[in-house]
Motif scaffolding. Structure first.
Motif, PDB file in Angstrom:
ATOM      1  N   GLY A 164      -0.436   6.572 -33.909  1.00 47.66           N
ATOM      2  CA  GLY A 164      -0.831   5.213 -33.565  1.00 47.66           C
ATOM      3  C   GLY A 164       0.113   4.148 -34.039  1.00 47.66           C
ATOM      4  O   GLY A 164      -0.303   3.091 -34.508  1.00 47.66           O
ATOM      5  N   ASN A 165       1.431   4.355 -33.894  1.00 50.32           N
ATOM      6  CA  ASN A 165       2.410   3.406 -34.413  1.00 50.32           C
ATOM      7  C   ASN A 165       3.351   2.853 -33.357  1.00 50.32           C
ATOM      8  O   ASN A 165       4.268   2.111 -33.694  1.00 50.32           O
ATOM      9  N   GLN A 166       3.187   3.233 -32.087  1.00 45.14           N
ATOM     10  CA  GLN A 166       4.077   2.766 -31.017  1.00 45.14           C
ATOM     11  C   GLN A 166       5.524   3.202 -31.250  1.00 45.14           C
ATOM     12  O   GLN A 166       6.466   2.533 -30.803  1.00 45.14           O
ATOM     13  N   LEU A 167       5.731   4.312 -31.957  1.00 41.33           N
ATOM     14  CA  LEU A 167       7.082   4.822 -32.156  1.00 41.33           C
ATOM     15  C   LEU A 167       7.661   5.263 -30.825  1.00 41.33           C
ATOM     16  O   LEU A 167       6.954   5.811 -29.967  1.00 41.33           O
ATOM     17  N   SER A 168       8.943   5.045 -30.626  1.00 42.45           N
ATOM     18  CA  SER A 168       9.586   5.393 -29.361  1.00 42.45           C
ATOM     19  C   SER A 168      10.729   6.362 -29.600  1.00 42.45           C
ATOM     20  O   SER A 168      11.051   6.715 -30.728  1.00 42.45           O
ATOM     21  N   GLY A 169      11.357   6.799 -28.501  1.00 43.76           N
ATOM     22  CA  GLY A 169      12.472   7.736 -28.598  1.00 43.76           C
ATOM     23  C   GLY A 169      12.006   9.179 -28.602  1.00 43.76           C
ATOM     24  O   GLY A 169      10.863   9.486 -28.253  1.00 43.76           O
ATOM     25  N   GLU A 170      12.897  10.062 -28.981  1.00 43.67           N
ATOM     26  CA  GLU A 170      12.601  11.487 -29.008  1.00 43.67           C
ATOM     27  C   GLU A 170      12.316  11.956 -30.438  1.00 43.67           C
ATOM     28  O   GLU A 170      12.688  11.296 -31.408  1.00 43.67           O
ATOM     29  N   ILE A 171      11.650  13.091 -30.537  1.00 47.58           N
ATOM     30  CA  ILE A 171      11.442  13.717 -31.845  1.00 47.58           C
ATOM     31  C   ILE A 171      12.765  14.357 -32.264  1.00 47.58           C
ATOM     32  O   ILE A 171      13.301  15.199 -31.540  1.00 47.58           O
ATOM     33  N   PRO A 172      13.336  13.972 -33.393  1.00 44.34           N
ATOM     34  CA  PRO A 172      14.639  14.533 -33.783  1.00 44.34           C
ATOM     35  C   PRO A 172      14.557  16.030 -34.044  1.00 44.34           C
ATOM     36  O   PRO A 172      13.567  16.528 -34.579  1.00 44.34           O
ATOM     37  N   GLN A 173      15.602  16.735 -33.654  1.00 43.57           N
ATOM     38  CA  GLN A 173      15.654  18.181 -33.848  1.00 43.57           C
ATOM     39  C   GLN A 173      15.589  18.543 -35.330  1.00 43.57           C
ATOM     40  O   GLN A 173      15.081  19.604 -35.701  1.00 43.57           O
ATOM     41  N   SER A 174      16.060  17.638 -36.182  1.00 40.39           N
ATOM     42  CA  SER A 174      16.107  17.944 -37.609  1.00 40.39           C
ATOM     43  C   SER A 174      14.730  18.076 -38.230  1.00 40.39           C
ATOM     44  O   SER A 174      14.598  18.623 -39.332  1.00 40.39           O
ATOM     45  N   ILE A 175      13.681  17.607 -37.529  1.00 46.71           N
ATOM     46  CA  ILE A 175      12.339  17.723 -38.105  1.00 46.71           C
ATOM     47  C   ILE A 175      11.902  19.181 -38.198  1.00 46.71           C
ATOM     48  O   ILE A 175      11.004  19.527 -38.956  1.00 46.71           O
ATOM     49  N   SER A 176      12.573  20.025 -37.425  1.00 43.73           N
ATOM     50  CA  SER A 176      12.237  21.453 -37.470  1.00 43.73           C
ATOM     51  C   SER A 176      12.645  22.102 -38.787  1.00 43.73           C
ATOM     52  O   SER A 176      12.262  23.232 -39.075  1.00 43.73           O
ATOM     53  N   LYS A 177      13.416  21.393 -39.599  1.00 45.21           N
ATOM     54  CA  LYS A 177      13.821  21.933 -40.897  1.00 45.21           C
ATOM     55  C   LYS A 177      12.719  21.837 -41.940  1.00 45.21           C
ATOM     56  O   LYS A 177      12.847  22.403 -43.030  1.00 45.21           O
ATOM     57  N   LEU A 184       0.960  17.566 -39.514  1.00 43.95           N
ATOM     58  CA  LEU A 184       1.838  16.708 -38.726  1.00 43.95           C
ATOM     59  C   LEU A 184       1.012  16.036 -37.645  1.00 43.95           C
ATOM     60  O   LEU A 184       0.318  16.702 -36.879  1.00 43.95           O
ATOM     61  N   ASN A 185       1.093  14.717 -37.581  1.00 47.06           N
ATOM     62  CA  ASN A 185       0.365  13.962 -36.561  1.00 47.06           C
ATOM     63  C   ASN A 185       1.280  12.879 -36.005  1.00 47.06           C
ATOM     64  O   ASN A 185       1.588  11.902 -36.691  1.00 47.06           O
ATOM     65  N   LEU A 186       1.742  13.077 -34.778  1.00 42.92           N
ATOM     66  CA  LEU A 186       2.600  12.112 -34.092  1.00 42.92           C
ATOM     67  C   LEU A 186       1.906  11.557 -32.851  1.00 42.92           C
ATOM     68  O   LEU A 186       2.564  11.008 -31.969  1.00 42.92           O
ATOM     69  N   SER A 187       0.602  11.681 -32.782  1.00 41.14           N
ATOM     70  CA  SER A 187      -0.140  11.308 -31.572  1.00 41.14           C
ATOM     71  C   SER A 187      -0.179   9.795 -31.372  1.00 41.14           C
ATOM     72  O   SER A 187       0.018   9.016 -32.309  1.00 41.14           O
ATOM     73  N   ASN A 188      -0.416   9.428 -30.098  1.00 38.84           N
ATOM     74  CA  ASN A 188      -0.623   8.027 -29.711  1.00 38.84           C
ATOM     75  C   ASN A 188       0.543   7.129 -30.097  1.00 38.84           C
ATOM     76  O   ASN A 188       0.386   6.098 -30.760  1.00 38.84           O
ATOM     77  N   ASN A 189       1.744   7.544 -29.692  1.00 39.74           N
ATOM     78  CA  ASN A 189       2.931   6.729 -29.822  1.00 39.74           C
ATOM     79  C   ASN A 189       3.586   6.599 -28.448  1.00 39.74           C
ATOM     80  O   ASN A 189       2.915   6.792 -27.428  1.00 39.74           O
ATOM     81  N   LYS A 190       4.851   6.280 -28.427  1.00 43.84           N
ATOM     82  CA  LYS A 190       5.593   6.189 -27.172  1.00 43.84           C
ATOM     83  C   LYS A 190       6.779   7.150 -27.190  1.00 43.84           C
ATOM     84  O   LYS A 190       7.854   6.837 -26.675  1.00 43.84           O
ATOM     85  N   LEU A 191       6.562   8.294 -27.781  1.00 47.13           N
ATOM     86  CA  LEU A 191       7.618   9.293 -27.870  1.00 47.13           C
ATOM     87  C   LEU A 191       7.804   9.975 -26.523  1.00 47.13           C
ATOM     88  O   LEU A 191       6.866  10.093 -25.731  1.00 47.13           O
ATOM     89  N   SER A 192       9.005  10.447 -26.269  1.00 47.96           N
ATOM     90  CA  SER A 192       9.303  11.102 -24.998  1.00 47.96           C
ATOM     91  C   SER A 192      10.267  12.258 -25.232  1.00 47.96           C
ATOM     92  O   SER A 192      10.855  12.393 -26.301  1.00 47.96           O
ATOM     93  N   GLY A 193      10.403  13.092 -24.202  1.00 45.75           N
ATOM     94  CA  GLY A 193      11.345  14.205 -24.274  1.00 45.75           C
ATOM     95  C   GLY A 193      10.683  15.503 -24.699  1.00 45.75           C
ATOM     96  O   GLY A 193       9.461  15.645 -24.719  1.00 45.75           O
ATOM     97  N   ARG A 194      11.515  16.456 -25.052  1.00 44.53           N
ATOM     98  CA  ARG A 194      11.069  17.797 -25.393  1.00 44.53           C
ATOM     99  C   ARG A 194      10.733  17.896 -26.879  1.00 44.53           C
ATOM    100  O   ARG A 194      11.438  17.346 -27.723  1.00 44.53           O
ATOM    101  N   ILE A 195       9.642  18.588 -27.180  1.00 46.67           N
ATOM    102  CA  ILE A 195       9.309  18.878 -28.575  1.00 46.67           C
ATOM    103  C   ILE A 195      10.302  19.914 -29.097  1.00 46.67           C
ATOM    104  O   ILE A 195      10.498  20.956 -28.472  1.00 46.67           O
ATOM    105  N   PRO A 196      10.990  19.646 -30.209  1.00 44.09           N
ATOM    106  CA  PRO A 196      11.975  20.605 -30.724  1.00 44.09           C
ATOM    107  C   PRO A 196      11.381  21.994 -30.904  1.00 44.09           C
ATOM    108  O   PRO A 196      10.228  22.139 -31.315  1.00 44.09           O
ATOM    109  N   SER A 197      12.172  22.988 -30.577  1.00 41.83           N
ATOM    110  CA  SER A 197      11.704  24.375 -30.669  1.00 41.83           C
ATOM    111  C   SER A 197      11.902  24.888 -32.087  1.00 41.83           C
ATOM    112  O   SER A 197      13.020  24.910 -32.606  1.00 41.83           O
TER     113      SER A 197
END
Length: 296
Positions: A164-177, A184-197
């Motif tokens: 619920g923070n209106q965050l934008s952009g993609e989820i960085p690949q480095s979060i997989s580290k 982890l809760n990234l819901s209700n933002n403005k994120l886009s793109g592929r979830i890092p594998s």
């Protein structure tokens, strides 16, 4: 003898009690570390706090463990939790209460000084208003490392809530580290793109990513990216050359014609060359005949 034993036991009991009391007093008086206190102050500098929720975060208060939203380890003084979630409204709210609620939200930028909180386990910035701010790339350095590999590594991070923070952009690949991340809760933002594998991210429920324009597991909507195959490329090249001229065959035919008539023309117009050519053929025939006769 018995009286002596009683005196010794009483003395030991008093000594142990005194040590425990002094230890408890010393433990309860442990404040936060100076480096982590300064890191929190730098983090506050990039935040805009209209409702003065962080009024306790001042340089005049030496112990950051008593600041609002901060939880520390009583023995070490390390910051363990940073909870700046905006408390939700309960039930029906008047327009004035809604306005006050929106005004109480934090916004601004997320300062990378959080990397200095090496023992941080829980980071909750949910229900604020970081509109237009991307998820920090430095999150990949906030690893739950038992032995930090570099100065930017944070240890024991187990929970992140940016919902619920209106965050934008993609989820960085480095979060997989963040291999020890359990919440982890990234819901209700403005994120886009592929979830890092990564094995870690795919174990979270889809509700951790809903309310965005994301794709890929654990969400049901797959990322469709058309990648041209070699067959498609060959078919496209063939179709593109159907109406054109194949200059390879044209140049080969032209070279053959020029070479052939250059040789025949020189023999036709030059009598001396013609005689030498036929003499060469005659001698070559004789040599081949002699070789054949020797073989048989």
């Amino acid at each position: 003898m018995k009286q002596t034993i009683r005196i010794v036991v009483a003395f030991v009991f008093i000594a142990v009690a005194t040590i425990n009391i002094s230890f408890c007093k010393r433990s309860s008086s442990v404040g936060c570390l100076q480096s982590e206190r300064l890191a929190l102050l730098r983090f506050k500098q990039d935040l805009i706090d209209p409702a003065n929720r962080l009024v306790s975060w001042t340089s005049g208060v030496e112990d950051c463990c008593i600041w609002s939203g901060i939880v520390c380890d009583n023995l070490t003084g390390h910051v363990l939790e940073l909870n700046l979630r905006t408390a939700p409204l309960n039930g029906y709210a008047t327009p004035a209460e809604d306005e006050a609620y929106e005004r109480s939200k934090l916004y601004g930028k997320i300062n990378p000084s959080l990397l200095d909180l090496k023992h941080l386990r829980s980071l909750d910035l949910s229900d604020n208003n970081f509109e237009g701010v991307e998820i920090p790339r430095f999150l990949g350095s906030m690893q739950n490392l038992r032995i930090p590999e570099n100065i930017g590594a944070m240890s024991s991070l187990e929970s992140i809530d940016f919902s619920g923070n209106q965050l934008s952009g993609e989820i960085p690949q480095s979060i997989s580290k963040l291999t020890f991340l359990s919440v982890l809760n990234l819901s209700n933002n403005k994120l886009s793109g592929r979830i890092p594998s990564s094995t870690q991210l795919q174990t979270f429920s889809a509700s951790s990513f809903t309310g965005n324009e994301l794709c890929g597991p654990p969400l049901s909507n797959n990322c469709t990216v058309s990648v041209p195959t070699s067959g498609d490329q060959n078919r496209g090249e063939t179709e593109g050359n159907e109406d054109g001229v194949d200059w390879f065959y044209v140049s080969m035919a032209l070279g053959f014609v020029v070479g052939f008539w250059s040789f025949i023309g020189s023999l036709f117009f030059n009598r001396r060359w013609r005689c030498m050519y036929f003499q060469f053929l005659s001698s070559l025939q004789d040599k081949l005949g002699s070789v054949v006769r020797k073989c048989y």
